[in-house]
Design a protein around this motif. Structure first.
Motif, PDB file in Angstrom:
ATOM      1  N   ASP A 144      -9.022  48.304  -1.158  1.00  0.00           N
ATOM      2  CA  ASP A 144      -9.080  49.729  -0.819  1.00  0.00           C
ATOM      3  C   ASP A 144     -10.506  50.223  -0.638  1.00  0.00           C
ATOM      4  O   ASP A 144     -10.757  51.164   0.126  1.00  0.00           O
ATOM      5  CB  ASP A 144      -8.388  50.555  -1.901  1.00  0.00           C
ATOM      6  N   ASP A 145     -11.476  49.586  -1.355  1.00  0.00           N
ATOM      7  CA  ASP A 145     -12.863  50.033  -1.245  1.00  0.00           C
ATOM      8  C   ASP A 145     -13.656  49.261  -0.198  1.00  0.00           C
ATOM      9  O   ASP A 145     -14.872  49.442  -0.086  1.00  0.00           O
ATOM     10  CB  ASP A 145     -13.570  49.968  -2.602  1.00  0.00           C
ATOM     11  N   THR A 146     -13.005  48.383   0.561  1.00  0.00           N
ATOM     12  CA  THR A 146     -13.665  47.749   1.690  1.00  0.00           C
ATOM     13  C   THR A 146     -13.854  48.788   2.788  1.00  0.00           C
ATOM     14  O   THR A 146     -12.945  49.565   3.087  1.00  0.00           O
ATOM     15  CB  THR A 146     -12.834  46.577   2.234  1.00  0.00           C
ATOM     16  N   ALA A 147     -15.046  48.813   3.385  1.00  0.00           N
ATOM     17  CA  ALA A 147     -15.347  49.817   4.404  1.00  0.00           C
ATOM     18  C   ALA A 147     -15.411  49.177   5.786  1.00  0.00           C
ATOM     19  O   ALA A 147     -15.858  48.034   5.941  1.00  0.00           O
ATOM     20  CB  ALA A 147     -16.671  50.511   4.100  1.00  0.00           C
ATOM     21  N   ILE A 148     -14.961  49.912   6.788  1.00  0.00           N
ATOM     22  CA  ILE A 148     -15.049  49.487   8.176  1.00  0.00           C
ATOM     23  C   ILE A 148     -15.994  50.432   8.921  1.00  0.00           C
ATOM     24  O   ILE A 148     -15.975  51.645   8.698  1.00  0.00           O
ATOM     25  CB  ILE A 148     -13.660  49.460   8.857  1.00  0.00           C
ATOM     26  N   THR A 149     -16.847  49.840   9.765  1.00  0.00           N
ATOM     27  CA  THR A 149     -17.757  50.624  10.591  1.00  0.00           C
ATOM     28  C   THR A 149     -17.579  50.196  12.037  1.00  0.00           C
ATOM     29  O   THR A 149     -17.661  49.010  12.355  1.00  0.00           O
ATOM     30  CB  THR A 149     -19.219  50.428  10.175  1.00  0.00           C
ATOM     31  N   THR A 150     -17.333  51.159  12.920  1.00  0.00           N
ATOM     32  CA  THR A 150     -17.189  50.895  14.341  1.00  0.00           C
ATOM     33  C   THR A 150     -17.902  51.987  15.123  1.00  0.00           C
ATOM     34  O   THR A 150     -18.014  53.127  14.652  1.00  0.00           O
ATOM     35  CB  THR A 150     -15.704  50.833  14.763  1.00  0.00           C
ATOM     36  N   SER A 151     -18.380  51.631  16.310  1.00  0.00           N
ATOM     37  CA  SER A 151     -19.041  52.625  17.159  1.00  0.00           C
ATOM     38  C   SER A 151     -18.056  53.355  18.059  1.00  0.00           C
ATOM     39  O   SER A 151     -18.438  54.280  18.780  1.00  0.00           O
ATOM     40  CB  SER A 151     -20.101  51.946  18.029  1.00  0.00           C
ATOM     41  N   ALA A 152     -16.782  52.953  18.044  1.00  0.00           N
ATOM     42  CA  ALA A 152     -15.786  53.548  18.939  1.00  0.00           C
ATOM     43  C   ALA A 152     -15.701  55.056  18.721  1.00  0.00           C
ATOM     44  O   ALA A 152     -15.733  55.539  17.589  1.00  0.00           O
ATOM     45  CB  ALA A 152     -14.426  52.913  18.713  1.00  0.00           C
ATOM     46  N   THR A 153     -15.561  55.787  19.829  1.00  0.00           N
ATOM     47  CA  THR A 153     -15.425  57.240  19.735  1.00  0.00           C
ATOM     48  C   THR A 153     -14.014  57.719  20.068  1.00  0.00           C
ATOM     49  O   THR A 153     -13.670  58.858  19.759  1.00  0.00           O
ATOM     50  CB  THR A 153     -16.418  57.940  20.676  1.00  0.00           C
ATOM     51  N   HIS A 154     -13.198  56.849  20.706  1.00  0.00           N
ATOM     52  CA  HIS A 154     -11.845  57.252  21.098  1.00  0.00           C
ATOM     53  C   HIS A 154     -10.851  56.130  20.828  1.00  0.00           C
ATOM     54  O   HIS A 154     -11.241  54.954  20.686  1.00  0.00           O
ATOM     55  CB  HIS A 154     -11.798  57.644  22.584  1.00  0.00           C
ATOM     56  N   THR A 204     -18.000  45.345  14.994  1.00  0.00           N
ATOM     57  CA  THR A 204     -17.173  45.949  13.952  1.00  0.00           C
ATOM     58  C   THR A 204     -17.621  45.336  12.630  1.00  0.00           C
ATOM     59  O   THR A 204     -17.634  44.105  12.496  1.00  0.00           O
ATOM     60  CB  THR A 204     -15.681  45.668  14.170  1.00  0.00           C
ATOM     61  N   LEU A 205     -18.004  46.165  11.689  1.00  0.00           N
ATOM     62  CA  LEU A 205     -18.560  45.682  10.429  1.00  0.00           C
ATOM     63  C   LEU A 205     -17.612  45.976   9.279  1.00  0.00           C
ATOM     64  O   LEU A 205     -17.133  47.103   9.118  1.00  0.00           O
ATOM     65  CB  LEU A 205     -19.909  46.359  10.159  1.00  0.00           C
ATOM     66  N   LEU A 206     -17.305  44.942   8.487  1.00  0.00           N
ATOM     67  CA  LEU A 206     -16.561  45.095   7.236  1.00  0.00           C
ATOM     68  C   LEU A 206     -17.538  44.917   6.086  1.00  0.00           C
ATOM     69  O   LEU A 206     -18.250  43.910   6.015  1.00  0.00           O
ATOM     70  CB  LEU A 206     -15.437  44.061   7.142  1.00  0.00           C
ATOM     71  N   THR A 207     -17.564  45.880   5.161  1.00  0.00           N
ATOM     72  CA  THR A 207     -18.469  45.825   4.017  1.00  0.00           C
ATOM     73  C   THR A 207     -17.636  45.843   2.748  1.00  0.00           C
ATOM     74  O   THR A 207     -16.816  46.747   2.541  1.00  0.00           O
ATOM     75  CB  THR A 207     -19.449  47.014   4.015  1.00  0.00           C
ATOM     76  N   TYR A 208     -17.846  44.844   1.899  1.00  0.00           N
ATOM     77  CA  TYR A 208     -17.051  44.674   0.684  1.00  0.00           C
ATOM     78  C   TYR A 208     -17.791  45.238  -0.535  1.00  0.00           C
ATOM     79  O   TYR A 208     -19.012  45.475  -0.492  1.00  0.00           O
ATOM     80  CB  TYR A 208     -16.717  43.196   0.482  1.00  0.00           C
ATOM     81  N   ALA A 209     -17.051  45.437  -1.610  1.00  0.00           N
ATOM     82  CA  ALA A 209     -17.607  46.085  -2.803  1.00  0.00           C
ATOM     83  C   ALA A 209     -18.754  45.291  -3.414  1.00  0.00           C
ATOM     84  O   ALA A 209     -19.646  45.877  -4.036  1.00  0.00           O
ATOM     85  CB  ALA A 209     -16.502  46.307  -3.841  1.00  0.00           C
ATOM     86  N   ASP A 210     -18.752  43.965  -3.241  1.00  0.00           N
ATOM     87  CA  ASP A 210     -19.830  43.148  -3.806  1.00  0.00           C
ATOM     88  C   ASP A 210     -21.070  43.112  -2.918  1.00  0.00           C
ATOM     89  O   ASP A 210     -22.024  42.390  -3.211  1.00  0.00           O
ATOM     90  CB  ASP A 210     -19.336  41.723  -4.075  1.00  0.00           C
ATOM     91  N   GLY A 211     -21.065  43.871  -1.813  1.00  0.00           N
ATOM     92  CA  GLY A 211     -22.213  43.934  -0.930  1.00  0.00           C
ATOM     93  C   GLY A 211     -22.171  42.956   0.232  1.00  0.00           C
ATOM     94  O   GLY A 211     -23.005  43.040   1.137  1.00  0.00           O
TER      95      GLY A 211
END
Length: 322
Positions: free
Chosen positions: A160-170, A222-229
């Motif tokens: 649940d605390d894994t983060a996703i980062t994307t540049s998509a706007t639509h 597309t970047l996935l960032t986990y709780a352990d860094g």
């Protein structure tokens, strides 16, 4: 059956298991980290896990499509009554070439009612220090030009605390039967802020993202960032204009949740059927172009491509573990 490729460096050892069924990634381990845990049942493709998508990704509505006045029909493998994710996700590929750190898997398409064209699908994998790269190539063996669309379907574990980062706007709006309407809506409607980390636990996604920023090499990330860094960076080249993100809880092999980060060359109508726009909505029609060998000039937003005899259409993606 699967094949293994490996990298053994002084500061990093990595390996990947590639399945012959579906020509996809069954497992990717880098520096003792299970970036993609093992798909434990060989030959089974739960939720299209890791598979290659060709000659179309996504859904053909009603299992039918039309090109130049000819209608083609086939089996519907989606319970909603559509043909989903092409014809090779459960096909057995063969090893065309292999080195200790790379492999090319191949499958010959042809003589299928829904896609009666002779096209060779090749999926090449290469493993290097902290990176697994995949290239999907379609080569036309017919005398006439044929339509083709490609995709890949890797899954990654998340909490649940894994983060996703994307540049998509639509993202593309879909109807109740998951057939896209062609209308584009802002990603804020599904809880995503472009270029900002968003916790996956707060999201329930099955959406195709577009309008992706590209780096100087034409790649979208597309970047996935986990709780352990730790992070996983999934990039796609200019031929892959779309990113489909699908989250699923209780995924079979993930011992928890997993998310598909699919890279696609086409989406709204995977084999080039025009979608009419709803009144007042932004709309991107599918364009059918000619592509000859070199794919560097393919613009974002291009969809299905027609490839000439003995020419190829290729798309590239990679999984980076910084």
């Amino acid at each position: 059956m699967s094949v293994r490729i490996a990298y053994d460096g002084e500061d990093c050892a990595a390996f990947a298991e590639l399945g012959l069924v579906g020509g996809g990634i069954r497992q990717y381990v880098c520096c003792d980290r299970a970036v993609i845990p093992l798909d434990t049942v060989e030959g089974r493709r739960d939720w299209y896990s890791g598979t290659t998508l060709a000659p179309w990704p996504n859904r053909l509505a009603g299992g039918a499509w039309t090109a130049e006045g000819v209608q083609y029909e086939g089996e519907c493998n989606d319970p909603r009554g559509h043909a989903l994710h092409g014809l090779v996700y459960n096909a057995e590929f063969h090893v065309a070439s292999q080195t200790p750190s790379s492999v090319t898997l191949a499958y010959e398409l042809g003589d299928h009612p829904i896609y009666p064209f002779s096209v060779r699908i090749e999926v090449s994998y290469a493993i290097t220090r902290c990176a697994l790269t995949s290239t999907v190539t379609a080569t036309n063996r017919c005398d006439e030009r044929v339509p083709i669309a490609l995709g890949v379907h890797p899954y990654f574990p998340f909490a649940d605390d894994t983060a996703i980062t994307t540049s998509a706007t639509h993202y593309f709006k879909s109807g109740a039967n998951l057939i896209p309407t062609g209308d584009l809506l802002p990603v804020s409607d599904i809880g995503i802020t472009p270029n900002a980390a968003t916790a996956l636990g707060a999201l329930s996604l099955d959406n195709c993202l577009t309008d992706l920023d590209r780096d100087s090499d034409g790649r979208a990330h597309t970047l996935l960032t986990y709780a352990d860094g730790t992070t996983t960076d999934i990039w796609q080249d200019a031929a892959l204009a779309y990113t489909q993100v699908f989250t699923k809880r209780d995924f079979p092999w993930a011992a928890g949740s997993a998310g598909a980060v699919e890279q696609l060359t086409a989406f709204t109508r995977p084999l080039g059927i025009t979608v009419e726009a709803a009144d007042g909505a932004r709309h991107v029609p599918q364009r059918v172009g000619s592509l000859v060998a070199e794919v560097g000039g393919v613009r974002q937003g291009a969809g299905t491509h027609r490839i000439q005899h003995d020419h190829a259409h290729a798309a590239h993606m990679a999984i980076l573990v910084p």
